[in-house]
Design an enzyme around this catalytic site. Structure first.
Site, PDB file in Angstrom:
ATOM      1  N   LYS A  81      12.532 -21.082 -10.558  1.00 52.64           N
ATOM      2  CA  LYS A  81      12.685 -21.866 -11.794  1.00 52.64           C
ATOM      3  C   LYS A  81      11.583 -22.915 -11.915  1.00 52.64           C
ATOM      4  O   LYS A  81      11.303 -23.400 -12.996  1.00 52.64           O
ATOM      5  CB  LYS A  81      14.043 -22.596 -11.794  1.00 52.64           C
ATOM      6  CG  LYS A  81      15.263 -21.711 -11.607  1.00 52.64           C
ATOM      7  CD  LYS A  81      15.546 -20.898 -12.835  1.00 52.64           C
ATOM      8  CE  LYS A  81      16.800 -20.031 -12.679  1.00 52.64           C
ATOM      9  NZ  LYS A  81      16.840 -18.928 -13.650  1.00 52.64           N
TER      10      LYS A  81
ATOM     11  N   GLN B 217      17.956  -8.783 -27.152  1.00 47.26           N
ATOM     12  CA  GLN B 217      19.179  -9.521 -27.391  1.00 47.26           C
ATOM     13  C   GLN B 217      19.146 -10.042 -28.820  1.00 47.26           C
ATOM     14  O   GLN B 217      18.124  -9.957 -29.504  1.00 47.26           O
ATOM     15  CB  GLN B 217      19.373 -10.644 -26.377  1.00 47.26           C
ATOM     16  CG  GLN B 217      18.422 -11.799 -26.453  1.00 47.26           C
ATOM     17  CD  GLN B 217      18.635 -12.796 -25.319  1.00 47.26           C
ATOM     18  OE1 GLN B 217      17.803 -12.899 -24.440  1.00 47.26           O
ATOM     19  NE2 GLN B 217      19.727 -13.521 -25.337  1.00 47.26           N
TER      20      GLN B 217
ATOM     21  N   GLY C 296      21.704 -16.707 -25.310  1.00 44.89           N
ATOM     22  CA  GLY C 296      22.172 -16.699 -23.914  1.00 44.89           C
ATOM     23  C   GLY C 296      22.495 -15.297 -23.435  1.00 44.89           C
ATOM     24  O   GLY C 296      22.634 -14.360 -24.222  1.00 44.89           O
ATOM     25  N   HIS C 297      22.645 -15.134 -22.105  1.00 46.51           N
ATOM     26  CA  HIS C 297      22.809 -13.764 -21.574  1.00 46.51           C
ATOM     27  C   HIS C 297      24.211 -13.193 -21.749  1.00 46.51           C
ATOM     28  O   HIS C 297      24.443 -12.024 -21.485  1.00 46.51           O
ATOM     29  CB  HIS C 297      22.340 -13.654 -20.122  1.00 46.51           C
ATOM     30  CG  HIS C 297      22.720 -14.803 -19.245  1.00 46.51           C
ATOM     31  ND1 HIS C 297      24.016 -15.163 -18.999  1.00 46.51           N
ATOM     32  CD2 HIS C 297      21.955 -15.680 -18.546  1.00 46.51           C
ATOM     33  CE1 HIS C 297      24.040 -16.210 -18.172  1.00 46.51           C
ATOM     34  NE2 HIS C 297      22.795 -16.547 -17.897  1.00 46.51           N
TER      35      HIS C 297
ATOM     36  N   LEU D 205      17.464  -9.450 -17.065  1.00 39.47           N
ATOM     37  CA  LEU D 205      17.490 -10.362 -18.213  1.00 39.47           C
ATOM     38  C   LEU D 205      16.086 -10.940 -18.359  1.00 39.47           C
ATOM     39  O   LEU D 205      15.655 -11.764 -17.554  1.00 39.47           O
ATOM     40  CB  LEU D 205      18.522 -11.470 -17.973  1.00 39.47           C
ATOM     41  CG  LEU D 205      19.959 -10.974 -17.753  1.00 39.47           C
ATOM     42  CD1 LEU D 205      20.856 -12.105 -17.288  1.00 39.47           C
ATOM     43  CD2 LEU D 205      20.520 -10.331 -19.027  1.00 39.47           C
ATOM     44  N   ASN D 206      15.372 -10.468 -19.379  1.00 41.13           N
ATOM     45  CA  ASN D 206      13.947 -10.751 -19.498  1.00 41.13           C
ATOM     46  C   ASN D 206      13.636 -11.529 -20.785  1.00 41.13           C
ATOM     47  O   ASN D 206      12.594 -11.355 -21.383  1.00 41.13           O
ATOM     48  CB  ASN D 206      13.176  -9.410 -19.488  1.00 41.13           C
ATOM     49  CG  ASN D 206      11.677  -9.587 -19.428  1.00 41.13           C
ATOM     50  OD1 ASN D 206      11.168 -10.383 -18.649  1.00 41.13           O
ATOM     51  ND2 ASN D 206      10.950  -8.858 -20.271  1.00 41.13           N
ATOM     52  N   GLY D 207      14.579 -12.388 -21.197  1.00 37.04           N
ATOM     53  CA  GLY D 207      14.397 -13.085 -22.475  1.00 37.04           C
ATOM     54  C   GLY D 207      13.672 -14.405 -22.360  1.00 37.04           C
ATOM     55  O   GLY D 207      13.312 -15.009 -23.363  1.00 37.04           O
ATOM     56  N   GLY D 208      13.457 -14.892 -21.125  1.00 36.45           N
ATOM     57  CA  GLY D 208      12.936 -16.247 -20.938  1.00 36.45           C
ATOM     58  C   GLY D 208      11.422 -16.326 -20.987  1.00 36.45           C
ATOM     59  O   GLY D 208      10.714 -15.415 -20.563  1.00 36.45           O
TER      60      GLY D 208
ATOM     61  N   ASP E 149      13.906 -13.592 -12.874  1.00 34.51           N
ATOM     62  CA  ASP E 149      13.214 -14.476 -11.920  1.00 34.51           C
ATOM     63  C   ASP E 149      13.927 -14.624 -10.574  1.00 34.51           C
ATOM     64  O   ASP E 149      13.517 -15.414  -9.743  1.00 34.51           O
ATOM     65  CB  ASP E 149      12.983 -15.858 -12.549  1.00 34.51           C
ATOM     66  CG  ASP E 149      14.283 -16.607 -12.834  1.00 34.51           C
ATOM     67  OD1 ASP E 149      15.366 -16.134 -12.421  1.00 34.51           O
ATOM     68  OD2 ASP E 149      14.229 -17.675 -13.475  1.00 34.51           O
TER      69      ASP E 149
END
Length: 524
Positions: free
Chosen positions: A413, A208, A237-238, A131-134, A268
């Site tokens: 984080k 996404q 969101g994921h 999940l690489n959206g952040g 992460d």
């Protein structure tokens, strides 16, 4: 590929005998509409129809036919989410606390009880999804969070690629590496992954969804057209991974390639490496969904947890807990695990739940504000409707949790986490962080104050990471600078009084101490 983007439950029924059925369907049908569902009340109905009209108007601003089809599918998916949000609000649907119980023995399996055989055969059927959206904004960085340097000049993305290359080389397989980007990270990620061309790894990417933010007061979409500013949109969101995998065509691409299982985790989380024992268990148990859980510590009391709700496995998030039960939720007695967001999923099962429109993940309304354009104007209050991948657990067959060792959950984080993973507590082996065998007990708890929030401030104040193999707890607040070759042991608390600075001299050994006030090292 555009035709694949329409789930089968939205396709016209050719057997209806009406030659114009398909075109009439395409003209009238706006996604997952369930017009037969009675709305809870008139205001819900009005809000839904106003939103539908606005979304149609947004779609009409897209000129390119292919792009329009994709955009329309996305708005249809958003509308289904929005309408569910309205209905939930009208019904006030909440979990009945009295029906919530800790998971039953079969619902969570201990990692130590898994068969200790390595399912190498199944690696050919596996893909790894990150999940690489952040963005790295919370740590003061620009661009995708996955490109922050973690260790030895390597980023999260570099370490993940290194791990999969090693897996492919060791077992002579070709496990694809798939990145779910958001519209925030897509362009940057595309540039970054060019450096892996020629490596022993297939990298696939998909985006996404890009959903419109909703005005809190009017419940209407913020964007006025499809090319409205980026601040008018949000990635939802994921939990969106299922529909986005499907709509992008990547799901079918993986299935055609013989892939049956995906291992999904946050970009992460440096502990989320492929584990052959869990892969084997997934196949043996015919599980369509496995959530990795780990034991709660004092630092994890807010993490979502698996519960048994009337016989089925569910995820319970702190946002769903009634105020009077929050302390019970946080206690380790009743709910002793939390969700690491390392999830193993069966691809054909994902295809089934999307096509049958079975996904009804709990909606998390996230309140945000868009800064006003002009001085003196109020910021605009908006809501983002989000879902979490963990909440989908109840839609899959033989779903269960596996209680894994803490080493599989090593998220970064904050700069406190970054200090831990950069330290001598870990060594790097084929892209994987391995804890020092001399370490006794879990990793230490590190709390750095607001002066260390941004990576640049952290690096300026702690240019050389101290030795922490024997550290249990570290708290640093205020303007504190650490010299080189500092060793920290036991419990160390360093508090600089406001307006004062503490410089810890190079080579210092601090063991079970509190340093406070001010301490300046003067250059001689």
């Amino acid at each position: 590929m555009a035709s694949k983007a329409i789930p089968s439950h939205l396709k016209p029924n050719p057997s209806s005998g009406d030659a114009g059925a398909a075109s009439e369907f395409a003209r009238k049908h706006h996604g997952k509409s369930q017009s037969h569902v009675a709305f809870e009340n008139t205001s819900t109905n009005v809000a839904a129809s106003q939103m539908r009209n606005r979304l149609n108007a947004l779609t009409d601003t897209v000129k390119d036919p292919n792009e329009k089809k994709r955009f329309e599918t996305e708005m249809d998916n958003f509308f289904a989410l929005f309408r569910r949000y309205l209905n939930d609000k009208a019904k006030g649907s909440v979990l009945d606390w009295n029906r919530i119980a800790p998971p039953q023995p079969g619902q969570v399996v201990e990692y130590s009880d898994l068969a200790n055989s390595e399912a190498v055969d199944y690696l050919n059927k596996l893909a790894v999804v990150k999940l690489n959206g952040g963005l790295g904004t919370s740590m003061g960085c620009v661009g995708p969070k996955s490109v922050i340097e973690v260790r030895d000049g390597m980023s999260f993305l570099d370490l993940s690629v290194r791990q999969i290359e090693y897996l492919n080389r060791t077992y002579n397989v070709n496990v694809p590496f798939v990145l779910m980007n958001s519209f925030n990270t897509d362009a940057d990620t595309a540039n970054i992954i060019k450096k892996y061309e020629g490596h022993n790894i297939d990298i696939l990417t998909f985006n996404q969804s890009k959903y419109p933010r909703v005005l809190k007061d009017s419940l209407l979409p913020v964007p006025q057209s499809a090319d409205s500013p980026i601040s008018d949109w949000y990635p939802p969101g994921h939990g969106d991974v299922f529909e986005s995998l499907y709509n992008s065509g990547i799901l079918d691409q993986l299935i055609d390639r013989g892939i049956e299982i995906i291992f999904l985790s946050n970009a992460d989380n440096l502990g989320a490496v492929v584990d052959l024992r869990i892969l084997q268990h997934m196949v043996d148990a015919k599980a369509e969904y496995i959530m990795e859980l780990t034991d709660k510590t004092k630092a994890d009391v807010k993490g979502g947890t698996i519960i048994n709700y009337e016989g089925s496995v569910r995820l319970l998030e702190i946002a769903q807990v009634p105020k009077e039960h929050v302390n019970e939720f946080k206690s380790i007695k009743k709910f002793k695990y939390f969700n690491t967001n390392n999830i193993w999923l069966n691809l054909r099962a994902i295809k089934r739940v999307v096509e049958n429109n079975e996904l009804a993940m709990e909606i998390i309304p996230n309140a945000k504000s868009i800064p006003a354009d002009k001085k003196g104007e109020a910021d605009i209050s908006v809501i983002q409707l989000e879902t979490a991948v963990g909440a989908a657990i109840r839609h899959f067959k033989n779903a269960c949790g596996v209680n894994v060792p803490r080493r599989r959950f090593l998220p970064v984080k904050t700069c406190s986490d970054l200090m831990l993973v950069k330290s001598d507590l870990y060594t790097l082996q084929h892209g994987q962080l391995v804890i020092d065998p001399n370490r006794f007990g879990p990793a230490p708890l590190i709390k750095l104050g607001s002066d260390f929030k941004k990576v640049s401030s952290f690096q300026a104040r702690i240019p050389s990471i101290p030795k922490i193999v024997e550290l249990d707890h570290l708290t640093i607040t205020g303007a504190v600078n650490l010299g080189r070759n500092v060793t920290l042991k036991g419990t160390v608390i360093i508090v600089a009084t406001e307006g004062q600075t503490i410089d810890i001299p190079p080579g210092s050994i601090l063991e079970n101490v509190v340093v406070q006030g001010s301490l300046r090292l003067l250059e001689h």
